[in-house]
Design a protein around this motif. Structure first.
Motif, PDB file in Angstrom:
ATOM      1  N   MET A 237       1.198  -5.746   1.610  1.00  0.00           N
ATOM      2  CA  MET A 237       2.204  -5.990   2.266  1.00  0.00           C
ATOM      3  C   MET A 237       3.494  -6.167   1.142  1.00  0.00           C
ATOM      4  O   MET A 237       4.491  -5.616   1.329  1.00  0.00           O
ATOM      5  CB  MET A 237       2.515  -7.351   3.085  1.00  0.00           C
ATOM      6  CG  MET A 237       1.650  -7.141   4.189  1.00  0.00           C
ATOM      7  SD  MET A 237       1.300  -8.673   5.111  1.00  0.00           S
ATOM      8  CE  MET A 237       1.838  -8.333   6.682  1.00  0.00           C
ATOM      9  N   ASP A 238       3.257  -6.724   0.070  1.00  0.00           N
ATOM     10  CA  ASP A 238       4.208  -7.050  -0.842  1.00  0.00           C
ATOM     11  C   ASP A 238       4.566  -5.913  -1.841  1.00  0.00           C
ATOM     12  O   ASP A 238       5.767  -5.565  -2.029  1.00  0.00           O
ATOM     13  CB  ASP A 238       4.063  -8.381  -1.947  1.00  0.00           C
ATOM     14  CG  ASP A 238       3.853  -9.825  -0.868  1.00  0.00           C
ATOM     15  OD1 ASP A 238       4.499  -9.855   0.087  1.00  0.00           O
ATOM     16  OD2 ASP A 238       3.131 -10.523  -1.324  1.00  0.00           O
ATOM     17  N   ASP A 239       3.739  -5.471  -2.484  1.00  0.00           N
ATOM     18  CA  ASP A 239       3.625  -4.208  -3.450  1.00  0.00           C
ATOM     19  C   ASP A 239       3.995  -2.961  -2.859  1.00  0.00           C
ATOM     20  O   ASP A 239       4.671  -2.238  -3.223  1.00  0.00           O
ATOM     21  CB  ASP A 239       2.601  -4.397  -4.575  1.00  0.00           C
ATOM     22  CG  ASP A 239       2.220  -5.484  -5.175  1.00  0.00           C
ATOM     23  OD1 ASP A 239       3.393  -6.183  -5.460  1.00  0.00           O
ATOM     24  OD2 ASP A 239       1.179  -5.822  -5.516  1.00  0.00           O
TER      25      ASP A 239
ATOM     26  N   SER B 152      -0.780  -5.611  -3.637  1.00  0.00           N
ATOM     27  CA  SER B 152      -0.603  -6.270  -2.242  1.00  0.00           C
ATOM     28  C   SER B 152      -0.198  -5.093  -1.288  1.00  0.00           C
ATOM     29  O   SER B 152       0.855  -4.456  -1.499  1.00  0.00           O
ATOM     30  CB  SER B 152       0.087  -7.461  -2.413  1.00  0.00           C
ATOM     31  OG  SER B 152       0.556  -7.788  -1.113  1.00  0.00           O
TER      32      SER B 152
ATOM     33  N   ILE C   3       3.673   6.648  -0.537  1.00  0.00           N
ATOM     34  CA  ILE C   3       3.779   5.449  -1.555  1.00  0.00           C
ATOM     35  C   ILE C   3       3.475   6.304  -2.684  1.00  0.00           C
ATOM     36  O   ILE C   3       2.471   6.983  -2.908  1.00  0.00           O
ATOM     37  CB  ILE C   3       2.752   4.417  -1.418  1.00  0.00           C
ATOM     38  CG1 ILE C   3       3.068   3.452   0.009  1.00  0.00           C
ATOM     39  CG2 ILE C   3       2.839   3.478  -2.488  1.00  0.00           C
ATOM     40  CD1 ILE C   3       1.975   2.774   0.466  1.00  0.00           C
TER      41      ILE C   3
ATOM     42  N   GLU D  55       4.385  -2.608   0.819  1.00  0.00           N
ATOM     43  CA  GLU D  55       5.460  -2.735   1.546  1.00  0.00           C
ATOM     44  C   GLU D  55       5.158  -2.139   3.054  1.00  0.00           C
ATOM     45  O   GLU D  55       5.779  -1.676   3.941  1.00  0.00           O
ATOM     46  CB  GLU D  55       6.762  -2.069   1.242  1.00  0.00           C
ATOM     47  CG  GLU D  55       7.466  -2.721   0.195  1.00  0.00           C
ATOM     48  CD  GLU D  55       8.798  -1.876  -0.347  1.00  0.00           C
ATOM     49  OE1 GLU D  55       9.377  -0.978   0.348  1.00  0.00           O
ATOM     50  OE2 GLU D  55       9.186  -2.412  -1.494  1.00  0.00           O
ATOM     51  N   LEU D  56       3.858  -2.307   3.292  1.00  0.00           N
ATOM     52  CA  LEU D  56       3.173  -2.042   4.422  1.00  0.00           C
ATOM     53  C   LEU D  56       3.509  -3.104   5.645  1.00  0.00           C
ATOM     54  O   LEU D  56       3.611  -4.393   5.136  1.00  0.00           O
ATOM     55  CB  LEU D  56       1.817  -1.768   4.577  1.00  0.00           C
ATOM     56  CG  LEU D  56       1.224  -0.832   3.501  1.00  0.00           C
ATOM     57  CD1 LEU D  56      -0.337  -0.363   3.407  1.00  0.00           C
ATOM     58  CD2 LEU D  56       1.753   0.681   3.695  1.00  0.00           C
ATOM     59  N   ASP D  57       3.619  -2.606   6.902  1.00  0.00           N
ATOM     60  CA  ASP D  57       4.029  -3.952   7.898  1.00  0.00           C
ATOM     61  C   ASP D  57       2.681  -3.714   8.844  1.00  0.00           C
ATOM     62  O   ASP D  57       1.563  -3.151   8.835  1.00  0.00           O
ATOM     63  CB  ASP D  57       5.494  -3.272   8.582  1.00  0.00           C
ATOM     64  CG  ASP D  57       5.348  -2.171   9.323  1.00  0.00           C
ATOM     65  OD1 ASP D  57       4.269  -1.433   9.543  1.00  0.00           O
ATOM     66  OD2 ASP D  57       6.570  -1.404   9.327  1.00  0.00           O
TER      67      ASP D  57
ATOM     68  N   ASP E  21       1.918  -0.221  10.215  1.00  0.00           N
ATOM     69  CA  ASP E  21       1.040   0.261   9.106  1.00  0.00           C
ATOM     70  C   ASP E  21      -0.446   0.091   9.044  1.00  0.00           C
ATOM     71  O   ASP E  21      -1.283   0.769   8.915  1.00  0.00           O
ATOM     72  CB  ASP E  21       1.721   0.325   7.765  1.00  0.00           C
ATOM     73  CG  ASP E  21       3.379   0.878   7.719  1.00  0.00           C
ATOM     74  OD1 ASP E  21       3.170   1.967   8.342  1.00  0.00           O
ATOM     75  OD2 ASP E  21       4.031   0.411   7.042  1.00  0.00           O
TER      76      ASP E  21
ATOM     77  N   ARG F 259       1.830   3.308  -7.867  1.00  0.00           N
ATOM     78  CA  ARG F 259       1.800   1.761  -7.430  1.00  0.00           C
ATOM     79  C   ARG F 259       0.617   1.372  -6.360  1.00  0.00           C
ATOM     80  O   ARG F 259       0.548   0.318  -6.500  1.00  0.00           O
ATOM     81  CB  ARG F 259       3.381   1.864  -6.296  1.00  0.00           C
ATOM     82  CG  ARG F 259       4.516   1.874  -6.928  1.00  0.00           C
ATOM     83  CD  ARG F 259       5.500   1.884  -5.970  1.00  0.00           C
ATOM     84  NE  ARG F 259       5.407   0.456  -5.249  1.00  0.00           N
ATOM     85  CZ  ARG F 259       6.020   0.592  -3.862  1.00  0.00           C
ATOM     86  NH1 ARG F 259       6.757   1.850  -3.520  1.00  0.00           N
ATOM     87  NH2 ARG F 259       5.948  -0.386  -3.141  1.00  0.00           N
TER      88      ARG F 259
END
Length: 84
Positions: free
Chosen positions: A32-34, A30, A20, A36-38, A41, A24
């Motif tokens: 998840m949102d910012d 966030s 990342i 993009e961890l799932d 992760d 950022r």
């Protein structure tokens, strides 16, 4: 560890392990949102936190993490609990 040191360590982990961009990774970002961890992760992040603190991260603690700041707070809490 100070809060700033914890944040720097988590930031480095997110940059190095999850590729990342560092700009950022803010305390308000966030997961998840910012970033993009799932869910996979999140498990990897739990392992990183465990290695950092020497304390196992419980599933309910992991589910409460929404932001990088939440993660910093959790690590700070785990370190304080460990030191008694």
């Amino acid at each position: 560890m100070t809060r700033d040191e914890i944040y720097a360590s988590i930031r480095a982990t997110l940059v190095d392990s999850f590729e990342i961009p560092s700009e950022r990774v803010t305390l308000e970002a966030s997961l998840m949102d910012d970033l993009e961890l799932d869910s996979i992760d999140a498990i990897d992040m739990a392992v990183q936190i465990q290695e950092m603190t020497g304390v196992r991260v419980e599933e309910d603690q992991l589910r409460k993490l929404r932001t990088v700041g939440d993660t910093v707070d959790l690590v700070q809490h785990l370190l304080a609990t460990k030191s008694g």
